[in-house]
Design an enzyme around this catalytic site. Structure first.
Site, mmCIF file in Angstrom:
data_model
loop_
_atom_site.group_PDB
_atom_site.id
_atom_site.type_symbol
_atom_site.label_atom_id
_atom_site.label_comp_id
_atom_site.label_asym_id
_atom_site.label_seq_id
_atom_site.Cartn_x
_atom_site.Cartn_y
_atom_site.Cartn_z
ATOM 1 N N ASP A 301 -2.893 -8.883 2.995
ATOM 2 C CA ASP A 301 -3.008 -7.520 2.477
ATOM 3 C C ASP A 301 -4.362 -6.966 2.941
ATOM 4 O OD1 ASP A 301 -2.614 -5.096 1.268
ATOM 5 O OD2 ASP A 301 -2.036 -5.901 -0.681
HETATM 6 C C1 BGC Z 1 -1.790 -2.500 -0.722
HETATM 7 C C2 BGC Z 1 -0.619 -2.775 0.181
HETATM 8 C C3 BGC Z 1 -0.594 -1.792 1.310
HETATM 9 C C4 BGC Z 1 -1.911 -1.837 2.034
HETATM 10 C C5 BGC Z 1 -1.987 -0.917 3.230
HETATM 11 C C6 BGC Z 1 -3.083 -2.358 0.039
HETATM 12 O O1 BGC Z 1 -4.112 -1.920 -0.778
HETATM 13 O O2 BGC Z 1 -1.877 -3.544 -1.675
HETATM 14 O O3 BGC Z 1 0.571 -2.704 -0.546
HETATM 15 O O4 BGC Z 1 0.469 -2.087 2.175
HETATM 16 O O5 BGC Z 1 -2.940 -1.490 1.129
HETATM 17 O O6 BGC Z 1 -1.924 0.410 2.862
#
Ligand code: BGC
Length: 759
Positions: A301
């Site tokens: 993530d």
């Molecule tokens: C979130 C993800 C997301 C990523 C990119 C993160 O903060 O937990 O779900 O895909 O950001 O935007």
């Protein structure tokens, strides 16, 4: 693609005697519940998700040839996913320092960058991605709303819409669906998922991955695993999940998504059972790769590799990168630590070249399957064509139908709705009535406010032919921190025959980092509703929200209530369709509505207790200050007509493992309007080696009925689905009597049973 057959069943009779469980336990160390088990591997992506036009052997040979030409820096480049910004440096692409690019703004820029990548020394194309959870420019309802349709076809259609629109602009991948199961609406991210039930969550994962793929966009399953169970619904907190619960509730939606063809999975940046998942080799390699045979990409993530330092499991940036790569993270999203640290880690032998090659192989394999190496499968996007390919009437029509099917009717006293004969004067109160953002919802991707018809305008236009005057007052802005507009709103209400209050959560109070401790209408909105109630006019409450709220007080003040989640680009029109009866609502609650925050986390599938709730027994399961039941149960939703159930029957009163039970029931429309019923099948296993949930959703059917019409509805139940996880995460199926409940919600009362027999 072929679905893998279910894991080998541990035969019930042996389990009942304790024999097999004992043998199985002896085979693996009890300390390592994720150790390889005889479970079938996931079969690779099918035609929707594999556009390489090559055999697996040819793909691997092409990868071998590429790997042979790659320097360590080239390889590490493929292991980095970066975010695009207007000052993006083209050398990143020319020199192969990035493999996946997130958030490139325009079709023209994606086409230009892909040309650069294809012309680079190795010619490895980029993957373009963006979080597109419920649309790209045209938005369907937020995922929790889509789940409320309880309809795989509606969910898949929203996926196809998203896929078509995003891929027409040059996108290949979305960081969705989120398939985290969650029972705690304090967590703002409940809006991104399918709610509390694993059957619905699996159906959602499968339908969404398939729909996206059919539309030309590949899916990322996230967040593997356990993020949905963060303590007290506090975002970024830790989760504790027992092995059986992990296997029964949290893993199955991922498994369903993989079986539908998903080839990318995002590791949760949260902590599960004491360890940040980003550094958990047992989960990312032991379970996902070795046990399930997943051969696609595991991406971290956002910034999660660096976050291993504040998590307290890495002392340095170097150690953070080492832990992530060793655990099985193939691609670093955004932290930059792989690019910074892997050269040194490889030189010192702390990261092996074999592990690097393995990660790069997965990235390249997925790029082949996406068709990226074949310019015919993924031709260069022409920006002029792209400009004509989004926000089209066809895409908007899909969004509209999905929105109509996601609006839940919670209350309708005296059949106040629909407004067949609209009154002379209606007062619409609430800033959200003319706010595009609150309809669109969170994770708007490239959505534009001007694409979104406003509820107030739509209602006025629709009621004009009836001569109805629609007045409007804000009452307060959508945050509703101040009450100085209440009196003016109450005056407007008092002049009207009917009040339509549009309240709930502004879009920015939902999704990531929006945990709430109070779940009533936000801020002063309840006070506004109370004030409107004192005007004495009947109130229709239109609720926009990203989560189930504690609606007790609100429900008490309104005669009719619809719950629309964030219904997306066409949500304003869909809401009017429902209010005037052009659409007869059919959606259901994908999460129980709590009475109070103190009941959370809550789900309908709780285990029985030794002291079942009894109203006059002080020592039974209860709260002293509140009922134990939810305000409204999972699966609940009203219609403008009524349905009666009868003649419930199981086709096989006695049945064996591996077979399919068929349940039949007659559903009759006993009201005066055509309507759609969502028929729900629940099963309970009254005696087993572990306590089994009071009931579990095991099947769904959708039936459209004219007034007076009756149909026999059949639902098939593969018996092996009744297996559950033991202490080691193995699936066991046990013989005995199973109770069946069928009806229009998880409180269904019509019941029968059947016997699962040992061979
Ligand atoms: C979130 C993800 C997301 C990523 C990119 C993160 O903060 O937990 O779900 O895909 O950001 O935007």
């Amino acid at each position: 693609m072929r679905l893998p057959s279910l894991p080998a069943l541990l035969l019930a009779s042996a389990t009942a005697l304790g024999l097999l469980a004992a043998t199985a336990r002896a085979q693996t160390s009890p300390a390592d519940p994720f150790a390889p088990k005889p479970e079938r591997a996931i079969v690779a992506a099918g035609p929707i998700h594999d556009r390489s036009g090559l055999s697996p052997r040819e793909v691997e040979a092409r990868i071998d040839a590429l790997l042979a030409r790659m320097t360590l820096d080239d390889k590490i480049g493929q292991m980095f996913a970066g975010g695009w910004a207007p000052d993006f440096d083209d050398r990143e692409v020319r020199e192969g320092r990035v493999g996946i690019l997130s958030g490139v703004e325009t079709a023209a820029e994606m086409a230009r960058l892909q040309r650069l990548a294809r012309a680079s020394r190795l010619g490895i194309p980029l993957i373009f991605t963006r979080d597109s959870l419920h649309g790209y420019r045209t938005l369907a309802p937020v995922p929790l709303g889509l789940a409320a349709s309880f309809d795989p076809e509606i969910i898949a259609s929203a996926g196809r819409m998203t896929g078509r629109e995003a891929s027409s602009q040059g996108m290949h991948l979305t960081f969705s669906p989120m398939v985290d199961l969650t029972r705690d609406p304090r967590w703002g991210r409940v809006v991104e998922g399918a709610g509390e039930d694993p059957f619905l969550a699996r159906l959602f994962a499968r339908s969404m991955v398939t729909g996206l793929g059919e539309g030309g966009l590949q899916a990322t399953l996230k967040h593997f695993v356990g993020y949905g169970a963060v303590r007290a619904g506090r975002d970024y907190a830790e989760a504790e999940i027992s092995v059986p619960t992990l296997h029964d509730l949290h893993l199955p939606p991922f498994r369903a998504g993989f079986e539908a063809g998903a080839q990318v999975v995002m590791a949760a940046f949260s902590v599960l059972n004491g360890k940040p998942v980003t550094a958990d080799r047992r989960l990312l390699t032991g379970l996902l790769r070795e046990r399930w045979g997943f051969d696609g990409i595991v991406i971290s993530d956002w910034d999660a590799i660096r976050e291993l330092i504040p998590h307290g499991v890495a002392a340095s940036r170097e150690e953070a990168a080492e832990k992530a790569v060793t655990a099985g993270i193939d691609v670093d999203l955004a932290s930059g630590l792989y690019r910074e640290q892997l050269p040194g880690l490889v030189a010192s032998g702390r990261a092996s070249m074999a592990r690097i090659d393995e990660a790069v192989r997965r990235v390249l394999r997925v790029k082949f399957r996406f068709g990226l190496f074949d310019p015919q499968a993924t031709p260069e996007v022409d920006p002029a064509v792209a400009a004509r390919s989004w926000a089209t009437p066809e895409l908007r029509a899909v969004a509209l139908e999905a929105a109509r099917r996601s609006i839940v009717l919670l209350k309708n006293d005296g059949d106040l709705l629909p407004l067949d004969h609209p009154p002379k004067r209606i007062a619409v109160i609430g800033a959200a009535a003319r706010d595009a953002g609150d309809l669109m919802g969170s994770w708007g991707a490239k959505a534009e406010r001007e694409d979104t018809p406003l509820f107030l305008d739509e209602l006025r236009a629709r009621l004009k032919p009836f001569g109805t005057t629609v007045d409007f007052a804000e009452g307060c802005d959508d945050a509703c921190l101040k009450s100085d507009g209440f009196e003016a709103a109450a005056k407007v209400a008092a002049k009207a025959d009917l009040v339509v209050a549009v309240l709930g959560e502004p879009w920015y109070l939902t999704a990531e980092s929006t945990s709430r401790t109070r779940l009533g209408l936000p801020n002063r909105q309840q006070a506004l509703l109370d004030r409107l109630h004192r005007s004495g006019r009947p109130i229709v409450l239109v609720t926009l929200a990203g989560r189930p709220m504690a609606m007790g007080e609100a429900l008490a003040k309104a005669k009719a209530v619809v719950y629309a989640f964030s219904p997306g680009t066409m949500g304003g029109r869909a809401l009017v369709d429902v209010l005037v009866g052009a659409t007869n609502p059919s959606a259901r609650l994908p999460m129980s509505l709590p009475r109070a925050v103190g009941q959370l986390p809550f789900s309908y599938d709780m285990l029985p207790t030794g002291r079942p709730p009894k109203p006059d027994d002080d020592l039974s399961a209860r709260y002293v200050d509140e009922a134990v039941t939810p305000l409204l149960p999972f699966g609940f939703g009203l219609s403008y007509t009524r349905f009666a159930y009868s003649d419930l029957a199981v086709v096989h009163p006695r049945i064996g493992a591996g077979e399919t039970q068929r349940i039949e029931v007659t559903v009759r429309n006993v009201g005066a309007r055509a309507g759609r019923e969502i028929v729900q099948l629940y099963v309970h296993d009254p005696v087993a080696s572990r306590s089994r949930p009071l009931r579990q959703l095991r099947g769904l059917a959708r039936v459209d009925l004219e007034p007076g019409e009756a149909k026999t509805v059949t639902i098939d139940l593969p018996i092996d689905e009744l297996a559950f996880a033991d202490e080691d995460g193995r699936r066991v199926l046990e013989p005995g009597r199973f109770e069946v409940f069928v009806g229009g919600s998880s409180a269904a009362t019509l019941t029968t049973s059947f016997e699962l027999i040992s061979p």
